[in-house]
Write a protein that holds these residues in place. Structure first.
Motif, PDB file in Angstrom:
ATOM      1  N   LEU A   1       0.832  -1.213   0.000  1.00 13.84           N
ATOM      2  CA  LEU A   1       0.000   0.000   0.000  1.00 13.84           C
ATOM      3  C   LEU A   1       0.864   1.260   0.000  1.00 13.84           C
ATOM      4  O   LEU A   1       0.525   2.243  -0.660  1.00 13.84           O
ATOM      5  CB  LEU A   1      -0.963  -0.011   1.191  1.00 13.84           C
ATOM      6  CG  LEU A   1      -2.110  -1.016   1.071  1.00 13.84           C
ATOM      7  CD1 LEU A   1      -2.822  -1.174   2.405  1.00 13.84           C
ATOM      8  CD2 LEU A   1      -3.085  -0.589  -0.023  1.00 13.84           C
TER       9      LEU A   1
ATOM     10  N   SER B   1       0.709   3.864  -3.021  1.00 11.64           N
ATOM     11  CA  SER B   1       0.388   5.272  -2.731  1.00 11.64           C
ATOM     12  C   SER B   1       1.291   6.205  -3.522  1.00 11.64           C
ATOM     13  O   SER B   1       0.849   7.227  -4.034  1.00 11.64           O
ATOM     14  CB  SER B   1       0.539   5.566  -1.239  1.00 11.64           C
ATOM     15  OG  SER B   1      -0.436   4.880  -0.508  1.00 11.64           O
TER      16      SER B   1
ATOM     17  N   ALA C   1      -6.241   4.055 -10.558  1.00  6.52           N
ATOM     18  CA  ALA C   1      -6.331   4.149  -9.091  1.00  6.52           C
ATOM     19  C   ALA C   1      -7.741   4.512  -8.639  1.00  6.52           C
ATOM     20  O   ALA C   1      -8.114   4.256  -7.494  1.00  6.52           O
ATOM     21  CB  ALA C   1      -5.331   5.170  -8.555  1.00  6.52           C
TER      22      ALA C   1
ATOM     23  N   LEU D   1      -9.551  -0.790  -1.987  1.00  5.25           N
ATOM     24  CA  LEU D   1      -8.563  -1.268  -1.021  1.00  5.25           C
ATOM     25  C   LEU D   1      -8.710  -2.770  -0.789  1.00  5.25           C
ATOM     26  O   LEU D   1      -7.722  -3.467  -0.613  1.00  5.25           O
ATOM     27  CB  LEU D   1      -8.684  -0.519   0.304  1.00  5.25           C
ATOM     28  CG  LEU D   1      -8.175   0.913   0.300  1.00  5.25           C
ATOM     29  CD1 LEU D   1      -8.122   1.465   1.715  1.00  5.25           C
ATOM     30  CD2 LEU D   1      -6.832   1.041  -0.353  1.00  5.25           C
TER      31      LEU D   1
ATOM     32  N   VAL E   1      -6.805  -4.619  -3.442  1.00  3.23           N
ATOM     33  CA  VAL E   1      -5.359  -4.580  -3.214  1.00  3.23           C
ATOM     34  C   VAL E   1      -4.975  -5.560  -2.104  1.00  3.23           C
ATOM     35  O   VAL E   1      -4.055  -6.363  -2.261  1.00  3.23           O
ATOM     36  CB  VAL E   1      -4.872  -3.153  -2.867  1.00  3.23           C
ATOM     37  CG1 VAL E   1      -3.404  -3.172  -2.453  1.00  3.23           C
ATOM     38  CG2 VAL E   1      -5.100  -2.201  -4.029  1.00  3.23           C
TER      39      VAL E   1
ATOM     40  N   THR F   1     -11.487   3.673  -3.010  1.00  2.00           N
ATOM     41  CA  THR F   1     -10.470   3.260  -3.972  1.00  2.00           C
ATOM     42  C   THR F   1      -9.105   3.747  -3.513  1.00  2.00           C
ATOM     43  O   THR F   1      -8.994   4.586  -2.608  1.00  2.00           O
ATOM     44  CB  THR F   1     -10.758   3.857  -5.369  1.00  2.00           C
ATOM     45  OG1 THR F   1     -10.624   5.284  -5.300  1.00  2.00           O
ATOM     46  CG2 THR F   1     -12.152   3.476  -5.862  1.00  2.00           C
ATOM     47  N   LEU F   2      -8.101   3.241  -4.160  1.00  2.00           N
ATOM     48  CA  LEU F   2      -6.735   3.685  -3.885  1.00  2.00           C
ATOM     49  C   LEU F   2      -6.637   5.198  -4.071  1.00  2.00           C
ATOM     50  O   LEU F   2      -6.065   5.910  -3.243  1.00  2.00           O
ATOM     51  CB  LEU F   2      -5.769   2.947  -4.809  1.00  2.00           C
ATOM     52  CG  LEU F   2      -4.287   3.230  -4.663  1.00  2.00           C
ATOM     53  CD1 LEU F   2      -3.797   2.874  -3.271  1.00  2.00           C
ATOM     54  CD2 LEU F   2      -3.502   2.461  -5.718  1.00  2.00           C
TER      55      LEU F   2
END
Length: 171
Positions: free
Chosen positions: A11, A15, A70, A75, A78, A125-126
């Motif tokens: 993560l 990011s 993204a 999440l 992921v 979401t990311l």
């Protein structure tokens, strides 16, 4: 449910990619910037590439970049790409077999907890998290006790309560 160190590091690396400061990032730079051991970062890069989340470009000017938008990857996706399906208890796993599921008063609780967590991580979401656009939330059905049967797999409220009564009688 435990968020593994590998997921935490993944993560961090994602990011950096989702921040759009540099759409192509070397694994070494990601490791240094994210305080991730380099050999672990290489392993994470491999896992994320296998999951189709990033793509790796070889060469002097290579690195990794997001393969997915993204704004579309949650999440939960992921987390599950890195450490597998979210499971709060082995009896609640999709392929898990619990011989007591039909008469265990806790089985619906573990299934409900798992669905709550999945719903929470699916709510952002990311991109949302990295850019502070949206915070995670939970579907209102989880706050309404009468909707419990919707997400735990009991046929009805009485069948969920029946398993509780059966457990009490057999104790």
């Amino acid at each position: 449910m435990d968020i593994s160190r590998k997921t935490d590091y993944a993560l961090r690396m994602l990011s950096m990619l989702a921040s759009n400061e540099n759409p192509l990032l070397s694994v070494r730079a990601a490791a240094e910037s994210g305080d991730v051991p380099y050999s672990f970062a290489r392993s994470i890069q491999h896992s994320l590439a296998q999951a189709g989340i990033i793509e790796s470009l070889r060469g002097v000017h290579g690195g990794m970049r997001l393969k997915v938008d993204a704004k579309t990857i949650t999440l939960r996706e992921v987390v599950e790409a890195v450490q597998g399906p979210i499971v709060t208890n082995s009896c609640a796993a999709a392929d898990g077999v619990c011989p007591r599921a039909g008469n265990c008063c806790y089985h619906p609780i573990w299934v409900g907890t798992q669905e709550l967590l999945r719903n929470y991580l699916d709510s952002v979401t990311l991109y949302d998290v990295v850019h502070g656009v949206k915070f995670p939330s939970v579907d209102s059905k989880f706050a309404d006790p009468s909707r419990f049967v919707e997400y735990v797999g009991c046929n009805s409220t009485s069948s969920c309560h029946a398993s509780v009564r059966e457990d009490a009688v057999s104790a």
